[in-house]
Design a protein around this motif. Structure first.
Motif, PDB file in Angstrom:
ATOM      1  N   THR A 245       1.152  -1.475   0.067  1.00  0.00           N
ATOM      2  CA  THR A 245       0.355   0.056  -0.202  1.00  0.00           C
ATOM      3  C   THR A 245       0.616   1.201   0.321  1.00  0.00           C
ATOM      4  O   THR A 245       2.387   1.392   0.549  1.00  0.00           O
ATOM      5  CB  THR A 245      -0.991  -0.042   1.056  1.00  0.00           C
ATOM      6  N   GLU A 246       0.255   2.792  -0.757  1.00  0.00           N
ATOM      7  CA  GLU A 246       0.614   3.711  -0.527  1.00  0.00           C
ATOM      8  C   GLU A 246      -0.049   4.365  -0.187  1.00  0.00           C
ATOM      9  O   GLU A 246      -1.108   4.217  -0.501  1.00  0.00           O
ATOM     10  CB  GLU A 246       1.801   3.456  -1.879  1.00  0.00           C
ATOM     11  N   GLY A 247      -0.139   6.072   0.360  1.00  0.00           N
ATOM     12  CA  GLY A 247      -0.651   6.962   0.257  1.00  0.00           C
ATOM     13  C   GLY A 247      -0.660   7.076   2.101  1.00  0.00           C
ATOM     14  O   GLY A 247      -0.630   6.305   3.150  1.00  0.00           O
ATOM     15  N   PRO A 248      -1.986   7.627   2.031  1.00  0.00           N
ATOM     16  CA  PRO A 248      -2.516   8.308   1.193  1.00  0.00           C
ATOM     17  C   PRO A 248      -1.978  10.006   0.799  1.00  0.00           C
ATOM     18  O   PRO A 248      -1.467  10.517   1.721  1.00  0.00           O
ATOM     19  CB  PRO A 248      -3.758   8.907   1.975  1.00  0.00           C
ATOM     20  N   TYR A 249      -2.569  10.130  -0.115  1.00  0.00           N
ATOM     21  CA  TYR A 249      -1.975  11.261  -0.991  1.00  0.00           C
ATOM     22  C   TYR A 249      -4.123  12.041  -1.174  1.00  0.00           C
ATOM     23  O   TYR A 249      -4.888  11.261  -0.393  1.00  0.00           O
ATOM     24  CB  TYR A 249      -2.279  11.233  -1.980  1.00  0.00           C
ATOM     25  N   ASP A 250      -3.897  13.139  -0.510  1.00  0.00           N
ATOM     26  CA  ASP A 250      -5.265  13.437  -1.004  1.00  0.00           C
ATOM     27  C   ASP A 250      -5.795  13.496  -2.776  1.00  0.00           C
ATOM     28  O   ASP A 250      -6.798  13.077  -2.895  1.00  0.00           O
ATOM     29  CB  ASP A 250      -5.594  15.366  -0.931  1.00  0.00           C
TER      30      ASP A 250
ATOM     31  N   ILE B   3     -21.041   9.269  -8.020  1.00  0.00           N
ATOM     32  CA  ILE B   3     -20.489   8.323  -7.749  1.00  0.00           C
ATOM     33  C   ILE B   3     -18.932   8.656  -6.812  1.00  0.00           C
ATOM     34  O   ILE B   3     -18.379   9.208  -7.376  1.00  0.00           O
ATOM     35  CB  ILE B   3     -19.354   6.959  -8.519  1.00  0.00           C
ATOM     36  N   LYS B   4     -18.907   8.559  -5.242  1.00  0.00           N
ATOM     37  CA  LYS B   4     -18.797   9.633  -4.540  1.00  0.00           C
ATOM     38  C   LYS B   4     -16.945   9.168  -4.560  1.00  0.00           C
ATOM     39  O   LYS B   4     -16.530   8.203  -4.548  1.00  0.00           O
ATOM     40  CB  LYS B   4     -18.964   9.224  -2.984  1.00  0.00           C
ATOM     41  N   GLY B   5     -16.413  10.624  -5.074  1.00  0.00           N
ATOM     42  CA  GLY B   5     -15.037  10.462  -4.901  1.00  0.00           C
ATOM     43  C   GLY B   5     -13.935   9.822  -6.563  1.00  0.00           C
ATOM     44  O   GLY B   5     -13.028   9.589  -6.471  1.00  0.00           O
ATOM     45  N   LEU B   6     -14.798  10.008  -7.813  1.00  0.00           N
ATOM     46  CA  LEU B   6     -14.671   9.813  -8.562  1.00  0.00           C
ATOM     47  C   LEU B   6     -15.239  11.056  -9.552  1.00  0.00           C
ATOM     48  O   LEU B   6     -15.388  10.927 -10.206  1.00  0.00           O
ATOM     49  CB  LEU B   6     -14.748   8.226  -9.397  1.00  0.00           C
ATOM     50  N   TYR B   7     -13.795  10.893 -10.324  1.00  0.00           N
ATOM     51  CA  TYR B   7     -14.098  12.545 -11.703  1.00  0.00           C
ATOM     52  C   TYR B   7     -13.281  11.518 -12.800  1.00  0.00           C
ATOM     53  O   TYR B   7     -12.216  10.578 -12.527  1.00  0.00           O
ATOM     54  CB  TYR B   7     -13.022  13.428 -11.476  1.00  0.00           C
ATOM     55  N   ALA B   8     -14.225  12.400 -14.298  1.00  0.00           N
ATOM     56  CA  ALA B   8     -13.308  12.421 -15.392  1.00  0.00           C
ATOM     57  C   ALA B   8     -12.589  13.111 -15.713  1.00  0.00           C
ATOM     58  O   ALA B   8     -14.263  13.931 -15.785  1.00  0.00           O
ATOM     59  CB  ALA B   8     -13.707  11.037 -15.974  1.00  0.00           C
ATOM     60  N   SER B   9     -12.531  13.715 -17.017  1.00  0.00           N
ATOM     61  CA  SER B   9     -11.867  14.163 -17.896  1.00  0.00           C
ATOM     62  C   SER B   9     -11.667  14.220 -19.029  1.00  0.00           C
ATOM     63  O   SER B   9     -10.750  12.004 -19.692  1.00  0.00           O
ATOM     64  CB  SER B   9     -10.913  15.317 -17.027  1.00  0.00           C
TER      65      SER B   9
ATOM     66  N   GLY C 255      -9.245   4.836  -3.567  1.00  0.00           N
ATOM     67  CA  GLY C 255      -8.220   4.657  -4.401  1.00  0.00           C
ATOM     68  C   GLY C 255      -7.856   4.273  -5.474  1.00  0.00           C
ATOM     69  O   GLY C 255      -8.624   3.969  -6.047  1.00  0.00           O
ATOM     70  N   VAL C 256      -6.810   3.731  -5.553  1.00  0.00           N
ATOM     71  CA  VAL C 256      -6.698   2.837  -6.916  1.00  0.00           C
ATOM     72  C   VAL C 256      -5.389   1.800  -7.050  1.00  0.00           C
ATOM     73  O   VAL C 256      -4.736   1.480  -5.468  1.00  0.00           O
ATOM     74  CB  VAL C 256      -5.537   3.553  -8.224  1.00  0.00           C
ATOM     75  N   GLU C 257      -5.809   0.815  -7.642  1.00  0.00           N
ATOM     76  CA  GLU C 257      -5.064  -0.635  -7.551  1.00  0.00           C
ATOM     77  C   GLU C 257      -4.289  -0.241  -9.232  1.00  0.00           C
ATOM     78  O   GLU C 257      -4.646  -0.116 -10.077  1.00  0.00           O
ATOM     79  CB  GLU C 257      -5.479  -2.097  -7.239  1.00  0.00           C
TER      80      GLU C 257
ATOM     81  N   GLU D 254       4.912  -4.275  -9.894  1.00  0.00           N
ATOM     82  CA  GLU D 254       4.584  -4.515  -8.844  1.00  0.00           C
ATOM     83  C   GLU D 254       3.232  -4.371  -8.697  1.00  0.00           C
ATOM     84  O   GLU D 254       2.921  -3.221  -8.776  1.00  0.00           O
ATOM     85  CB  GLU D 254       5.177  -3.478  -7.348  1.00  0.00           C
ATOM     86  N   ARG D 255       2.627  -5.070  -7.498  1.00  0.00           N
ATOM     87  CA  ARG D 255       0.629  -4.731  -7.475  1.00  0.00           C
ATOM     88  C   ARG D 255       0.778  -3.198  -6.169  1.00  0.00           C
ATOM     89  O   ARG D 255       1.420  -4.151  -5.442  1.00  0.00           O
ATOM     90  CB  ARG D 255       0.055  -6.087  -6.787  1.00  0.00           C
ATOM     91  N   VAL D 256       0.576  -1.984  -6.507  1.00  0.00           N
ATOM     92  CA  VAL D 256       0.305  -1.327  -5.374  1.00  0.00           C
ATOM     93  C   VAL D 256      -1.473  -1.072  -4.989  1.00  0.00           C
ATOM     94  O   VAL D 256      -1.658  -0.686  -5.986  1.00  0.00           O
ATOM     95  CB  VAL D 256       1.185  -0.465  -5.501  1.00  0.00           C
ATOM     96  N   LYS D 257      -1.774  -1.108  -4.246  1.00  0.00           N
ATOM     97  CA  LYS D 257      -3.071   0.329  -3.692  1.00  0.00           C
ATOM     98  C   LYS D 257      -2.726   1.672  -3.388  1.00  0.00           C
ATOM     99  O   LYS D 257      -1.765   1.508  -2.173  1.00  0.00           O
ATOM    100  CB  LYS D 257      -3.953  -0.414  -2.666  1.00  0.00           C
ATOM    101  N   ILE D 258      -2.930   2.186  -3.367  1.00  0.00           N
ATOM    102  CA  ILE D 258      -2.407   3.585  -3.470  1.00  0.00           C
ATOM    103  C   ILE D 258      -3.792   4.372  -3.262  1.00  0.00           C
ATOM    104  O   ILE D 258      -4.885   3.988  -3.693  1.00  0.00           O
ATOM    105  CB  ILE D 258      -2.267   4.887  -4.374  1.00  0.00           C
ATOM    106  N   PHE D 259      -3.687   5.268  -1.947  1.00  0.00           N
ATOM    107  CA  PHE D 259      -5.376   5.230  -1.478  1.00  0.00           C
ATOM    108  C   PHE D 259      -4.808   7.042  -1.583  1.00  0.00           C
ATOM    109  O   PHE D 259      -4.177   7.796  -1.749  1.00  0.00           O
ATOM    110  CB  PHE D 259      -5.407   5.413   0.261  1.00  0.00           C
ATOM    111  N   ALA D 260      -6.125   7.560  -1.731  1.00  0.00           N
ATOM    112  CA  ALA D 260      -6.650   9.033  -1.814  1.00  0.00           C
ATOM    113  C   ALA D 260      -7.512   9.316  -1.011  1.00  0.00           C
ATOM    114  O   ALA D 260      -8.529   8.777  -0.989  1.00  0.00           O
ATOM    115  CB  ALA D 260      -6.728   9.343  -3.151  1.00  0.00           C
TER     116      ALA D 260
END
Ligand SMILES: Cc1cc2nc3c(=O)[nH]c(=O)nc-3n(C[C@H](O)[C@H](O)[C@H](O)COP(=O)(O)OP(=O)(O)OC[C@H]3O[C@@H](n4cnc5c(N)ncnc54)[C@H](O)[C@@H]3O)c2cc1C
Length: 527
Positions: free
Chosen positions: A6-11, A485-491, A210-212, A218-224
């Protein structure tokens, strides 16, 4: 999902480093700890390949240049052309926030001041349309200003595809990405991971947290803590998805960058996102060149396009996305093949202008070598039109009749069938180095009568796919029932387009990608 560190959290996590970098900078500038992950070894995506034309009505750079434009005129123009496929709330958000974004970026010396260059809007004669356009560009940047960051920026398309020296000055999309990267890193809140690809989204209690990723194997889970912006381009480089959503097209003709395989689209759909317009792309005719993908092709200086019946079917100087849509429509609705289209021209084209004003051509010495093109089978040559017709498999009588008719139009200066040369865009690039190729008053029409005659292949190419995850006006991804969907944005091209099926003017894709990345960052920052 799998075992992973795991990594994070970032904002904030921004997935993809094209126009999404603008959103990353804006979030980081507001004090948010922001991570950009990029699947490939380079930052910039197709945005780095692009000319970085940015289409935004009434933006500060065009007002500063003295162009007479208003948000109202921009609104009227979009209203007149977009049809039912473009949500009005997104258009309004774009019109309001686009100019504010440019204003904010210009306050950072890294971006300096954007520059207006007169490129006519792509639809003339409708309300709000501008004959001198709304497109601005970033200033060039010396490569040396990037210091240690320089190797990170994706190479220009002509370097990646044709091996041409990248030069010491970054222009267009390279300059935009480089400027955004410098600004982002200088906030002190920015982190970048290259070779780190999104595999899926981490969800807790219905919210994305967050994202996987796969990062250097390597597989990593990163939190935001605040959210994830999906700005990972379209799915143009994914043959399977292309055939699923655009069955008449593959991935072999696209000009999009290698990383754009639709991973973020899939990840969004996996967590319940709605989608729209997956059958659409930012189309462009593509000139087939030896041993590579086709060249994004904006200008026919001379000659005509004919279908397999040897007949014209289009104003060959239509803005590229409109030309591409017309090629596709004719091809799908007629018994006659229109793709590849045959670009028929004469020796004058070569004497005057090599092979047209292609984006890469001036960068590539000796790029157009007739013998190489003939040998590669992408160009045919013949002493007579009848012989040429036989070589390309179209009825000789039809081709000679079409050319005779067109030559008549060239002499009178009026294209009675397709009105080539009547719109401001048609006239923008009208001559080769030797001057206009015409016997009449219309600089877009030139007779085809100097042997030998040639035919090149023009396919339906694109600058990337266009459909994607549906969002609201804050760039928040929504479900089919309209809930967020809370926490999810797209552009960008991961997002269903604000412009629906149309391409309003040069800079439509980058202008809207930057603006919705900015809007997402504002929402993430609670602004
Ligand atoms: C030659 C050319 C000229 C053009 N000129 C213009 C122009 O002047 N003006 C204009 O408006 N448009 C132009 N376009 C079109 C425009 O460049 C693109 O439509 C636009 O830049 C797309 O922006 P984006 O941010 O959506 O995607 P991109 O800029 O392509 O960025 C997406 C990034 O996401 C990365 N990515 C993908 N999957 C993952 C994953 N799983 N994990 C992490 N990262 C991932 C990709 O590798 C890529 O770096 C041009 C296109 C071409 C090819």
């Amino acid at each position: 999902m799998s075992d992973a560190s795991t990594e994070g959290p970032y904002d904030v996590i921004v997935v993809g480093s094209g126009a999404g970098l603008v959103g990353a900078y804006v979030a980081a500038a507001r004090g948010l700890r922001t991570l950009v992950i990029e699947k490939t070894g380079y930052l910039g995506g197709t945005t780095a390949y692009s000319g970085a034309g940015i289409w935004i009505p009434a933006n500060p750079a065009i007002i500063r240049a003295g162009v007479d434009d208003t948000t109202e005129a921009g609104r009227a123009y979009l209203d007149a052309i977009v049809g039912d496929d473009s949500p009005a709330a997104l258009r309004e958000a774009f019109l309001q926030e686009g100019p504010r974004m440019i204003d904010e970026l210009e306050q950072n010396p890294r971006f300096q001041r954007f520059i207006w260059r007169g490129v006519p809007d792509y639809f003339a004669g409708v309300q709000g349309s501008s004959a001198i356009g709304r497109t601005i560009f970033p200033p060039d940047l010396e490569r040396s200003e990037l210091g240690d960051l320089e190797p990170l920026v994706r190479r220009p398309i002509w370097t990646e595809r044709w091996g041409v020296d990248k030069g010491t000055t970054m222009i267009g999309g390279q300059a935009l990405i480089a400027r955004a990267l410098l600004a982002f890193m200088e906030t002190g809140n920015g982190t970048v991971h290259i070779n780190t690809g999104l595999e899926g989204l981490l969800v807790e209690d219905g919210a994305v947290v967050g994202v996987e990723v796969t990062s250097n194997g390597e597989r990593v889970k990163i939190f935001a803590d605040k959210g994830v912006l999906l700005a990972a381009g379209g799915f143009e480089r994914n043959g399977e998805l292309r055939r699923k959503y655009q069955p008449d097209l593959g991935d072999e003709w696209t000009s999009g960058c290698p990383g754009n395989t639709g991973d973020a689209l899939r990840a969004g759909m996996d967590v319940g996102a709605d989608t729209a317009l997956l059958d659409e792309s930012w189309f462009a005719p593509g000139l087939v060149v030896p041993h590579n993908r086709p060249v994004f092709y904006t200008t026919v200086w001379s000659g005509i396009w004919v279908n397999d019946a040897g007949e014209r079917f289009i104003n060959e100087r239509l803005p590229y996305d409109r030309a591409g849509h017309e090629m596709r429509r004719h091809h799908l609705t007629s018994d006659v093949a229109h793709i590849p289209t045959h670009w028929v021209f004469d020796q004058r084209q070569i004497d005057n202008d090599g092979f047209g004003t292609l984006p890469v051509e001036p960068q590539v010495p000796g790029w157009f070598d007739v013998d190489e093109w003939l040998e590669a089978g992408v160009l045919e040559r013949a002493d007579t039109l009848e012989e040429l017709a036989e070589k390309i498999g179209v009825p000789a009588g039809n081709l000679t009749k079409t050319v005779e008719e067109f030559n008549g139009f060239a002499r009178t200066g009026v294209d009675e069938h397709f009105h080539r040369g009547e719109a401001p865009w048609d006239l923008m690039i009208t001559k080769g180095p030797q001057g206009p190729h015409t016997d009449g008053s219309n600089p877009c029409l030139g007779v085809i009568d100097r042997a030998p005659f040639y035919a090149a292949k023009v396919v339906l190419s694109d600058l990337g796919t266009k459909g994607g995850l549906k969002t609201d006006q804050h760039a928040r991804v929504v479900r089919p029932d309209g809930s967020v969907i809370k926490g999810l944005y797209a552009s960008g091209n991961t997002m269903a387009p604000m412009t629906g099926r149309i391409y309003p003017g040069a800079g439509g894709p980058v202008g809207s990608s930057m603006t919705f990345s900015y809007i997402a960052a504002l929402d993430l920052a609670g602004a």
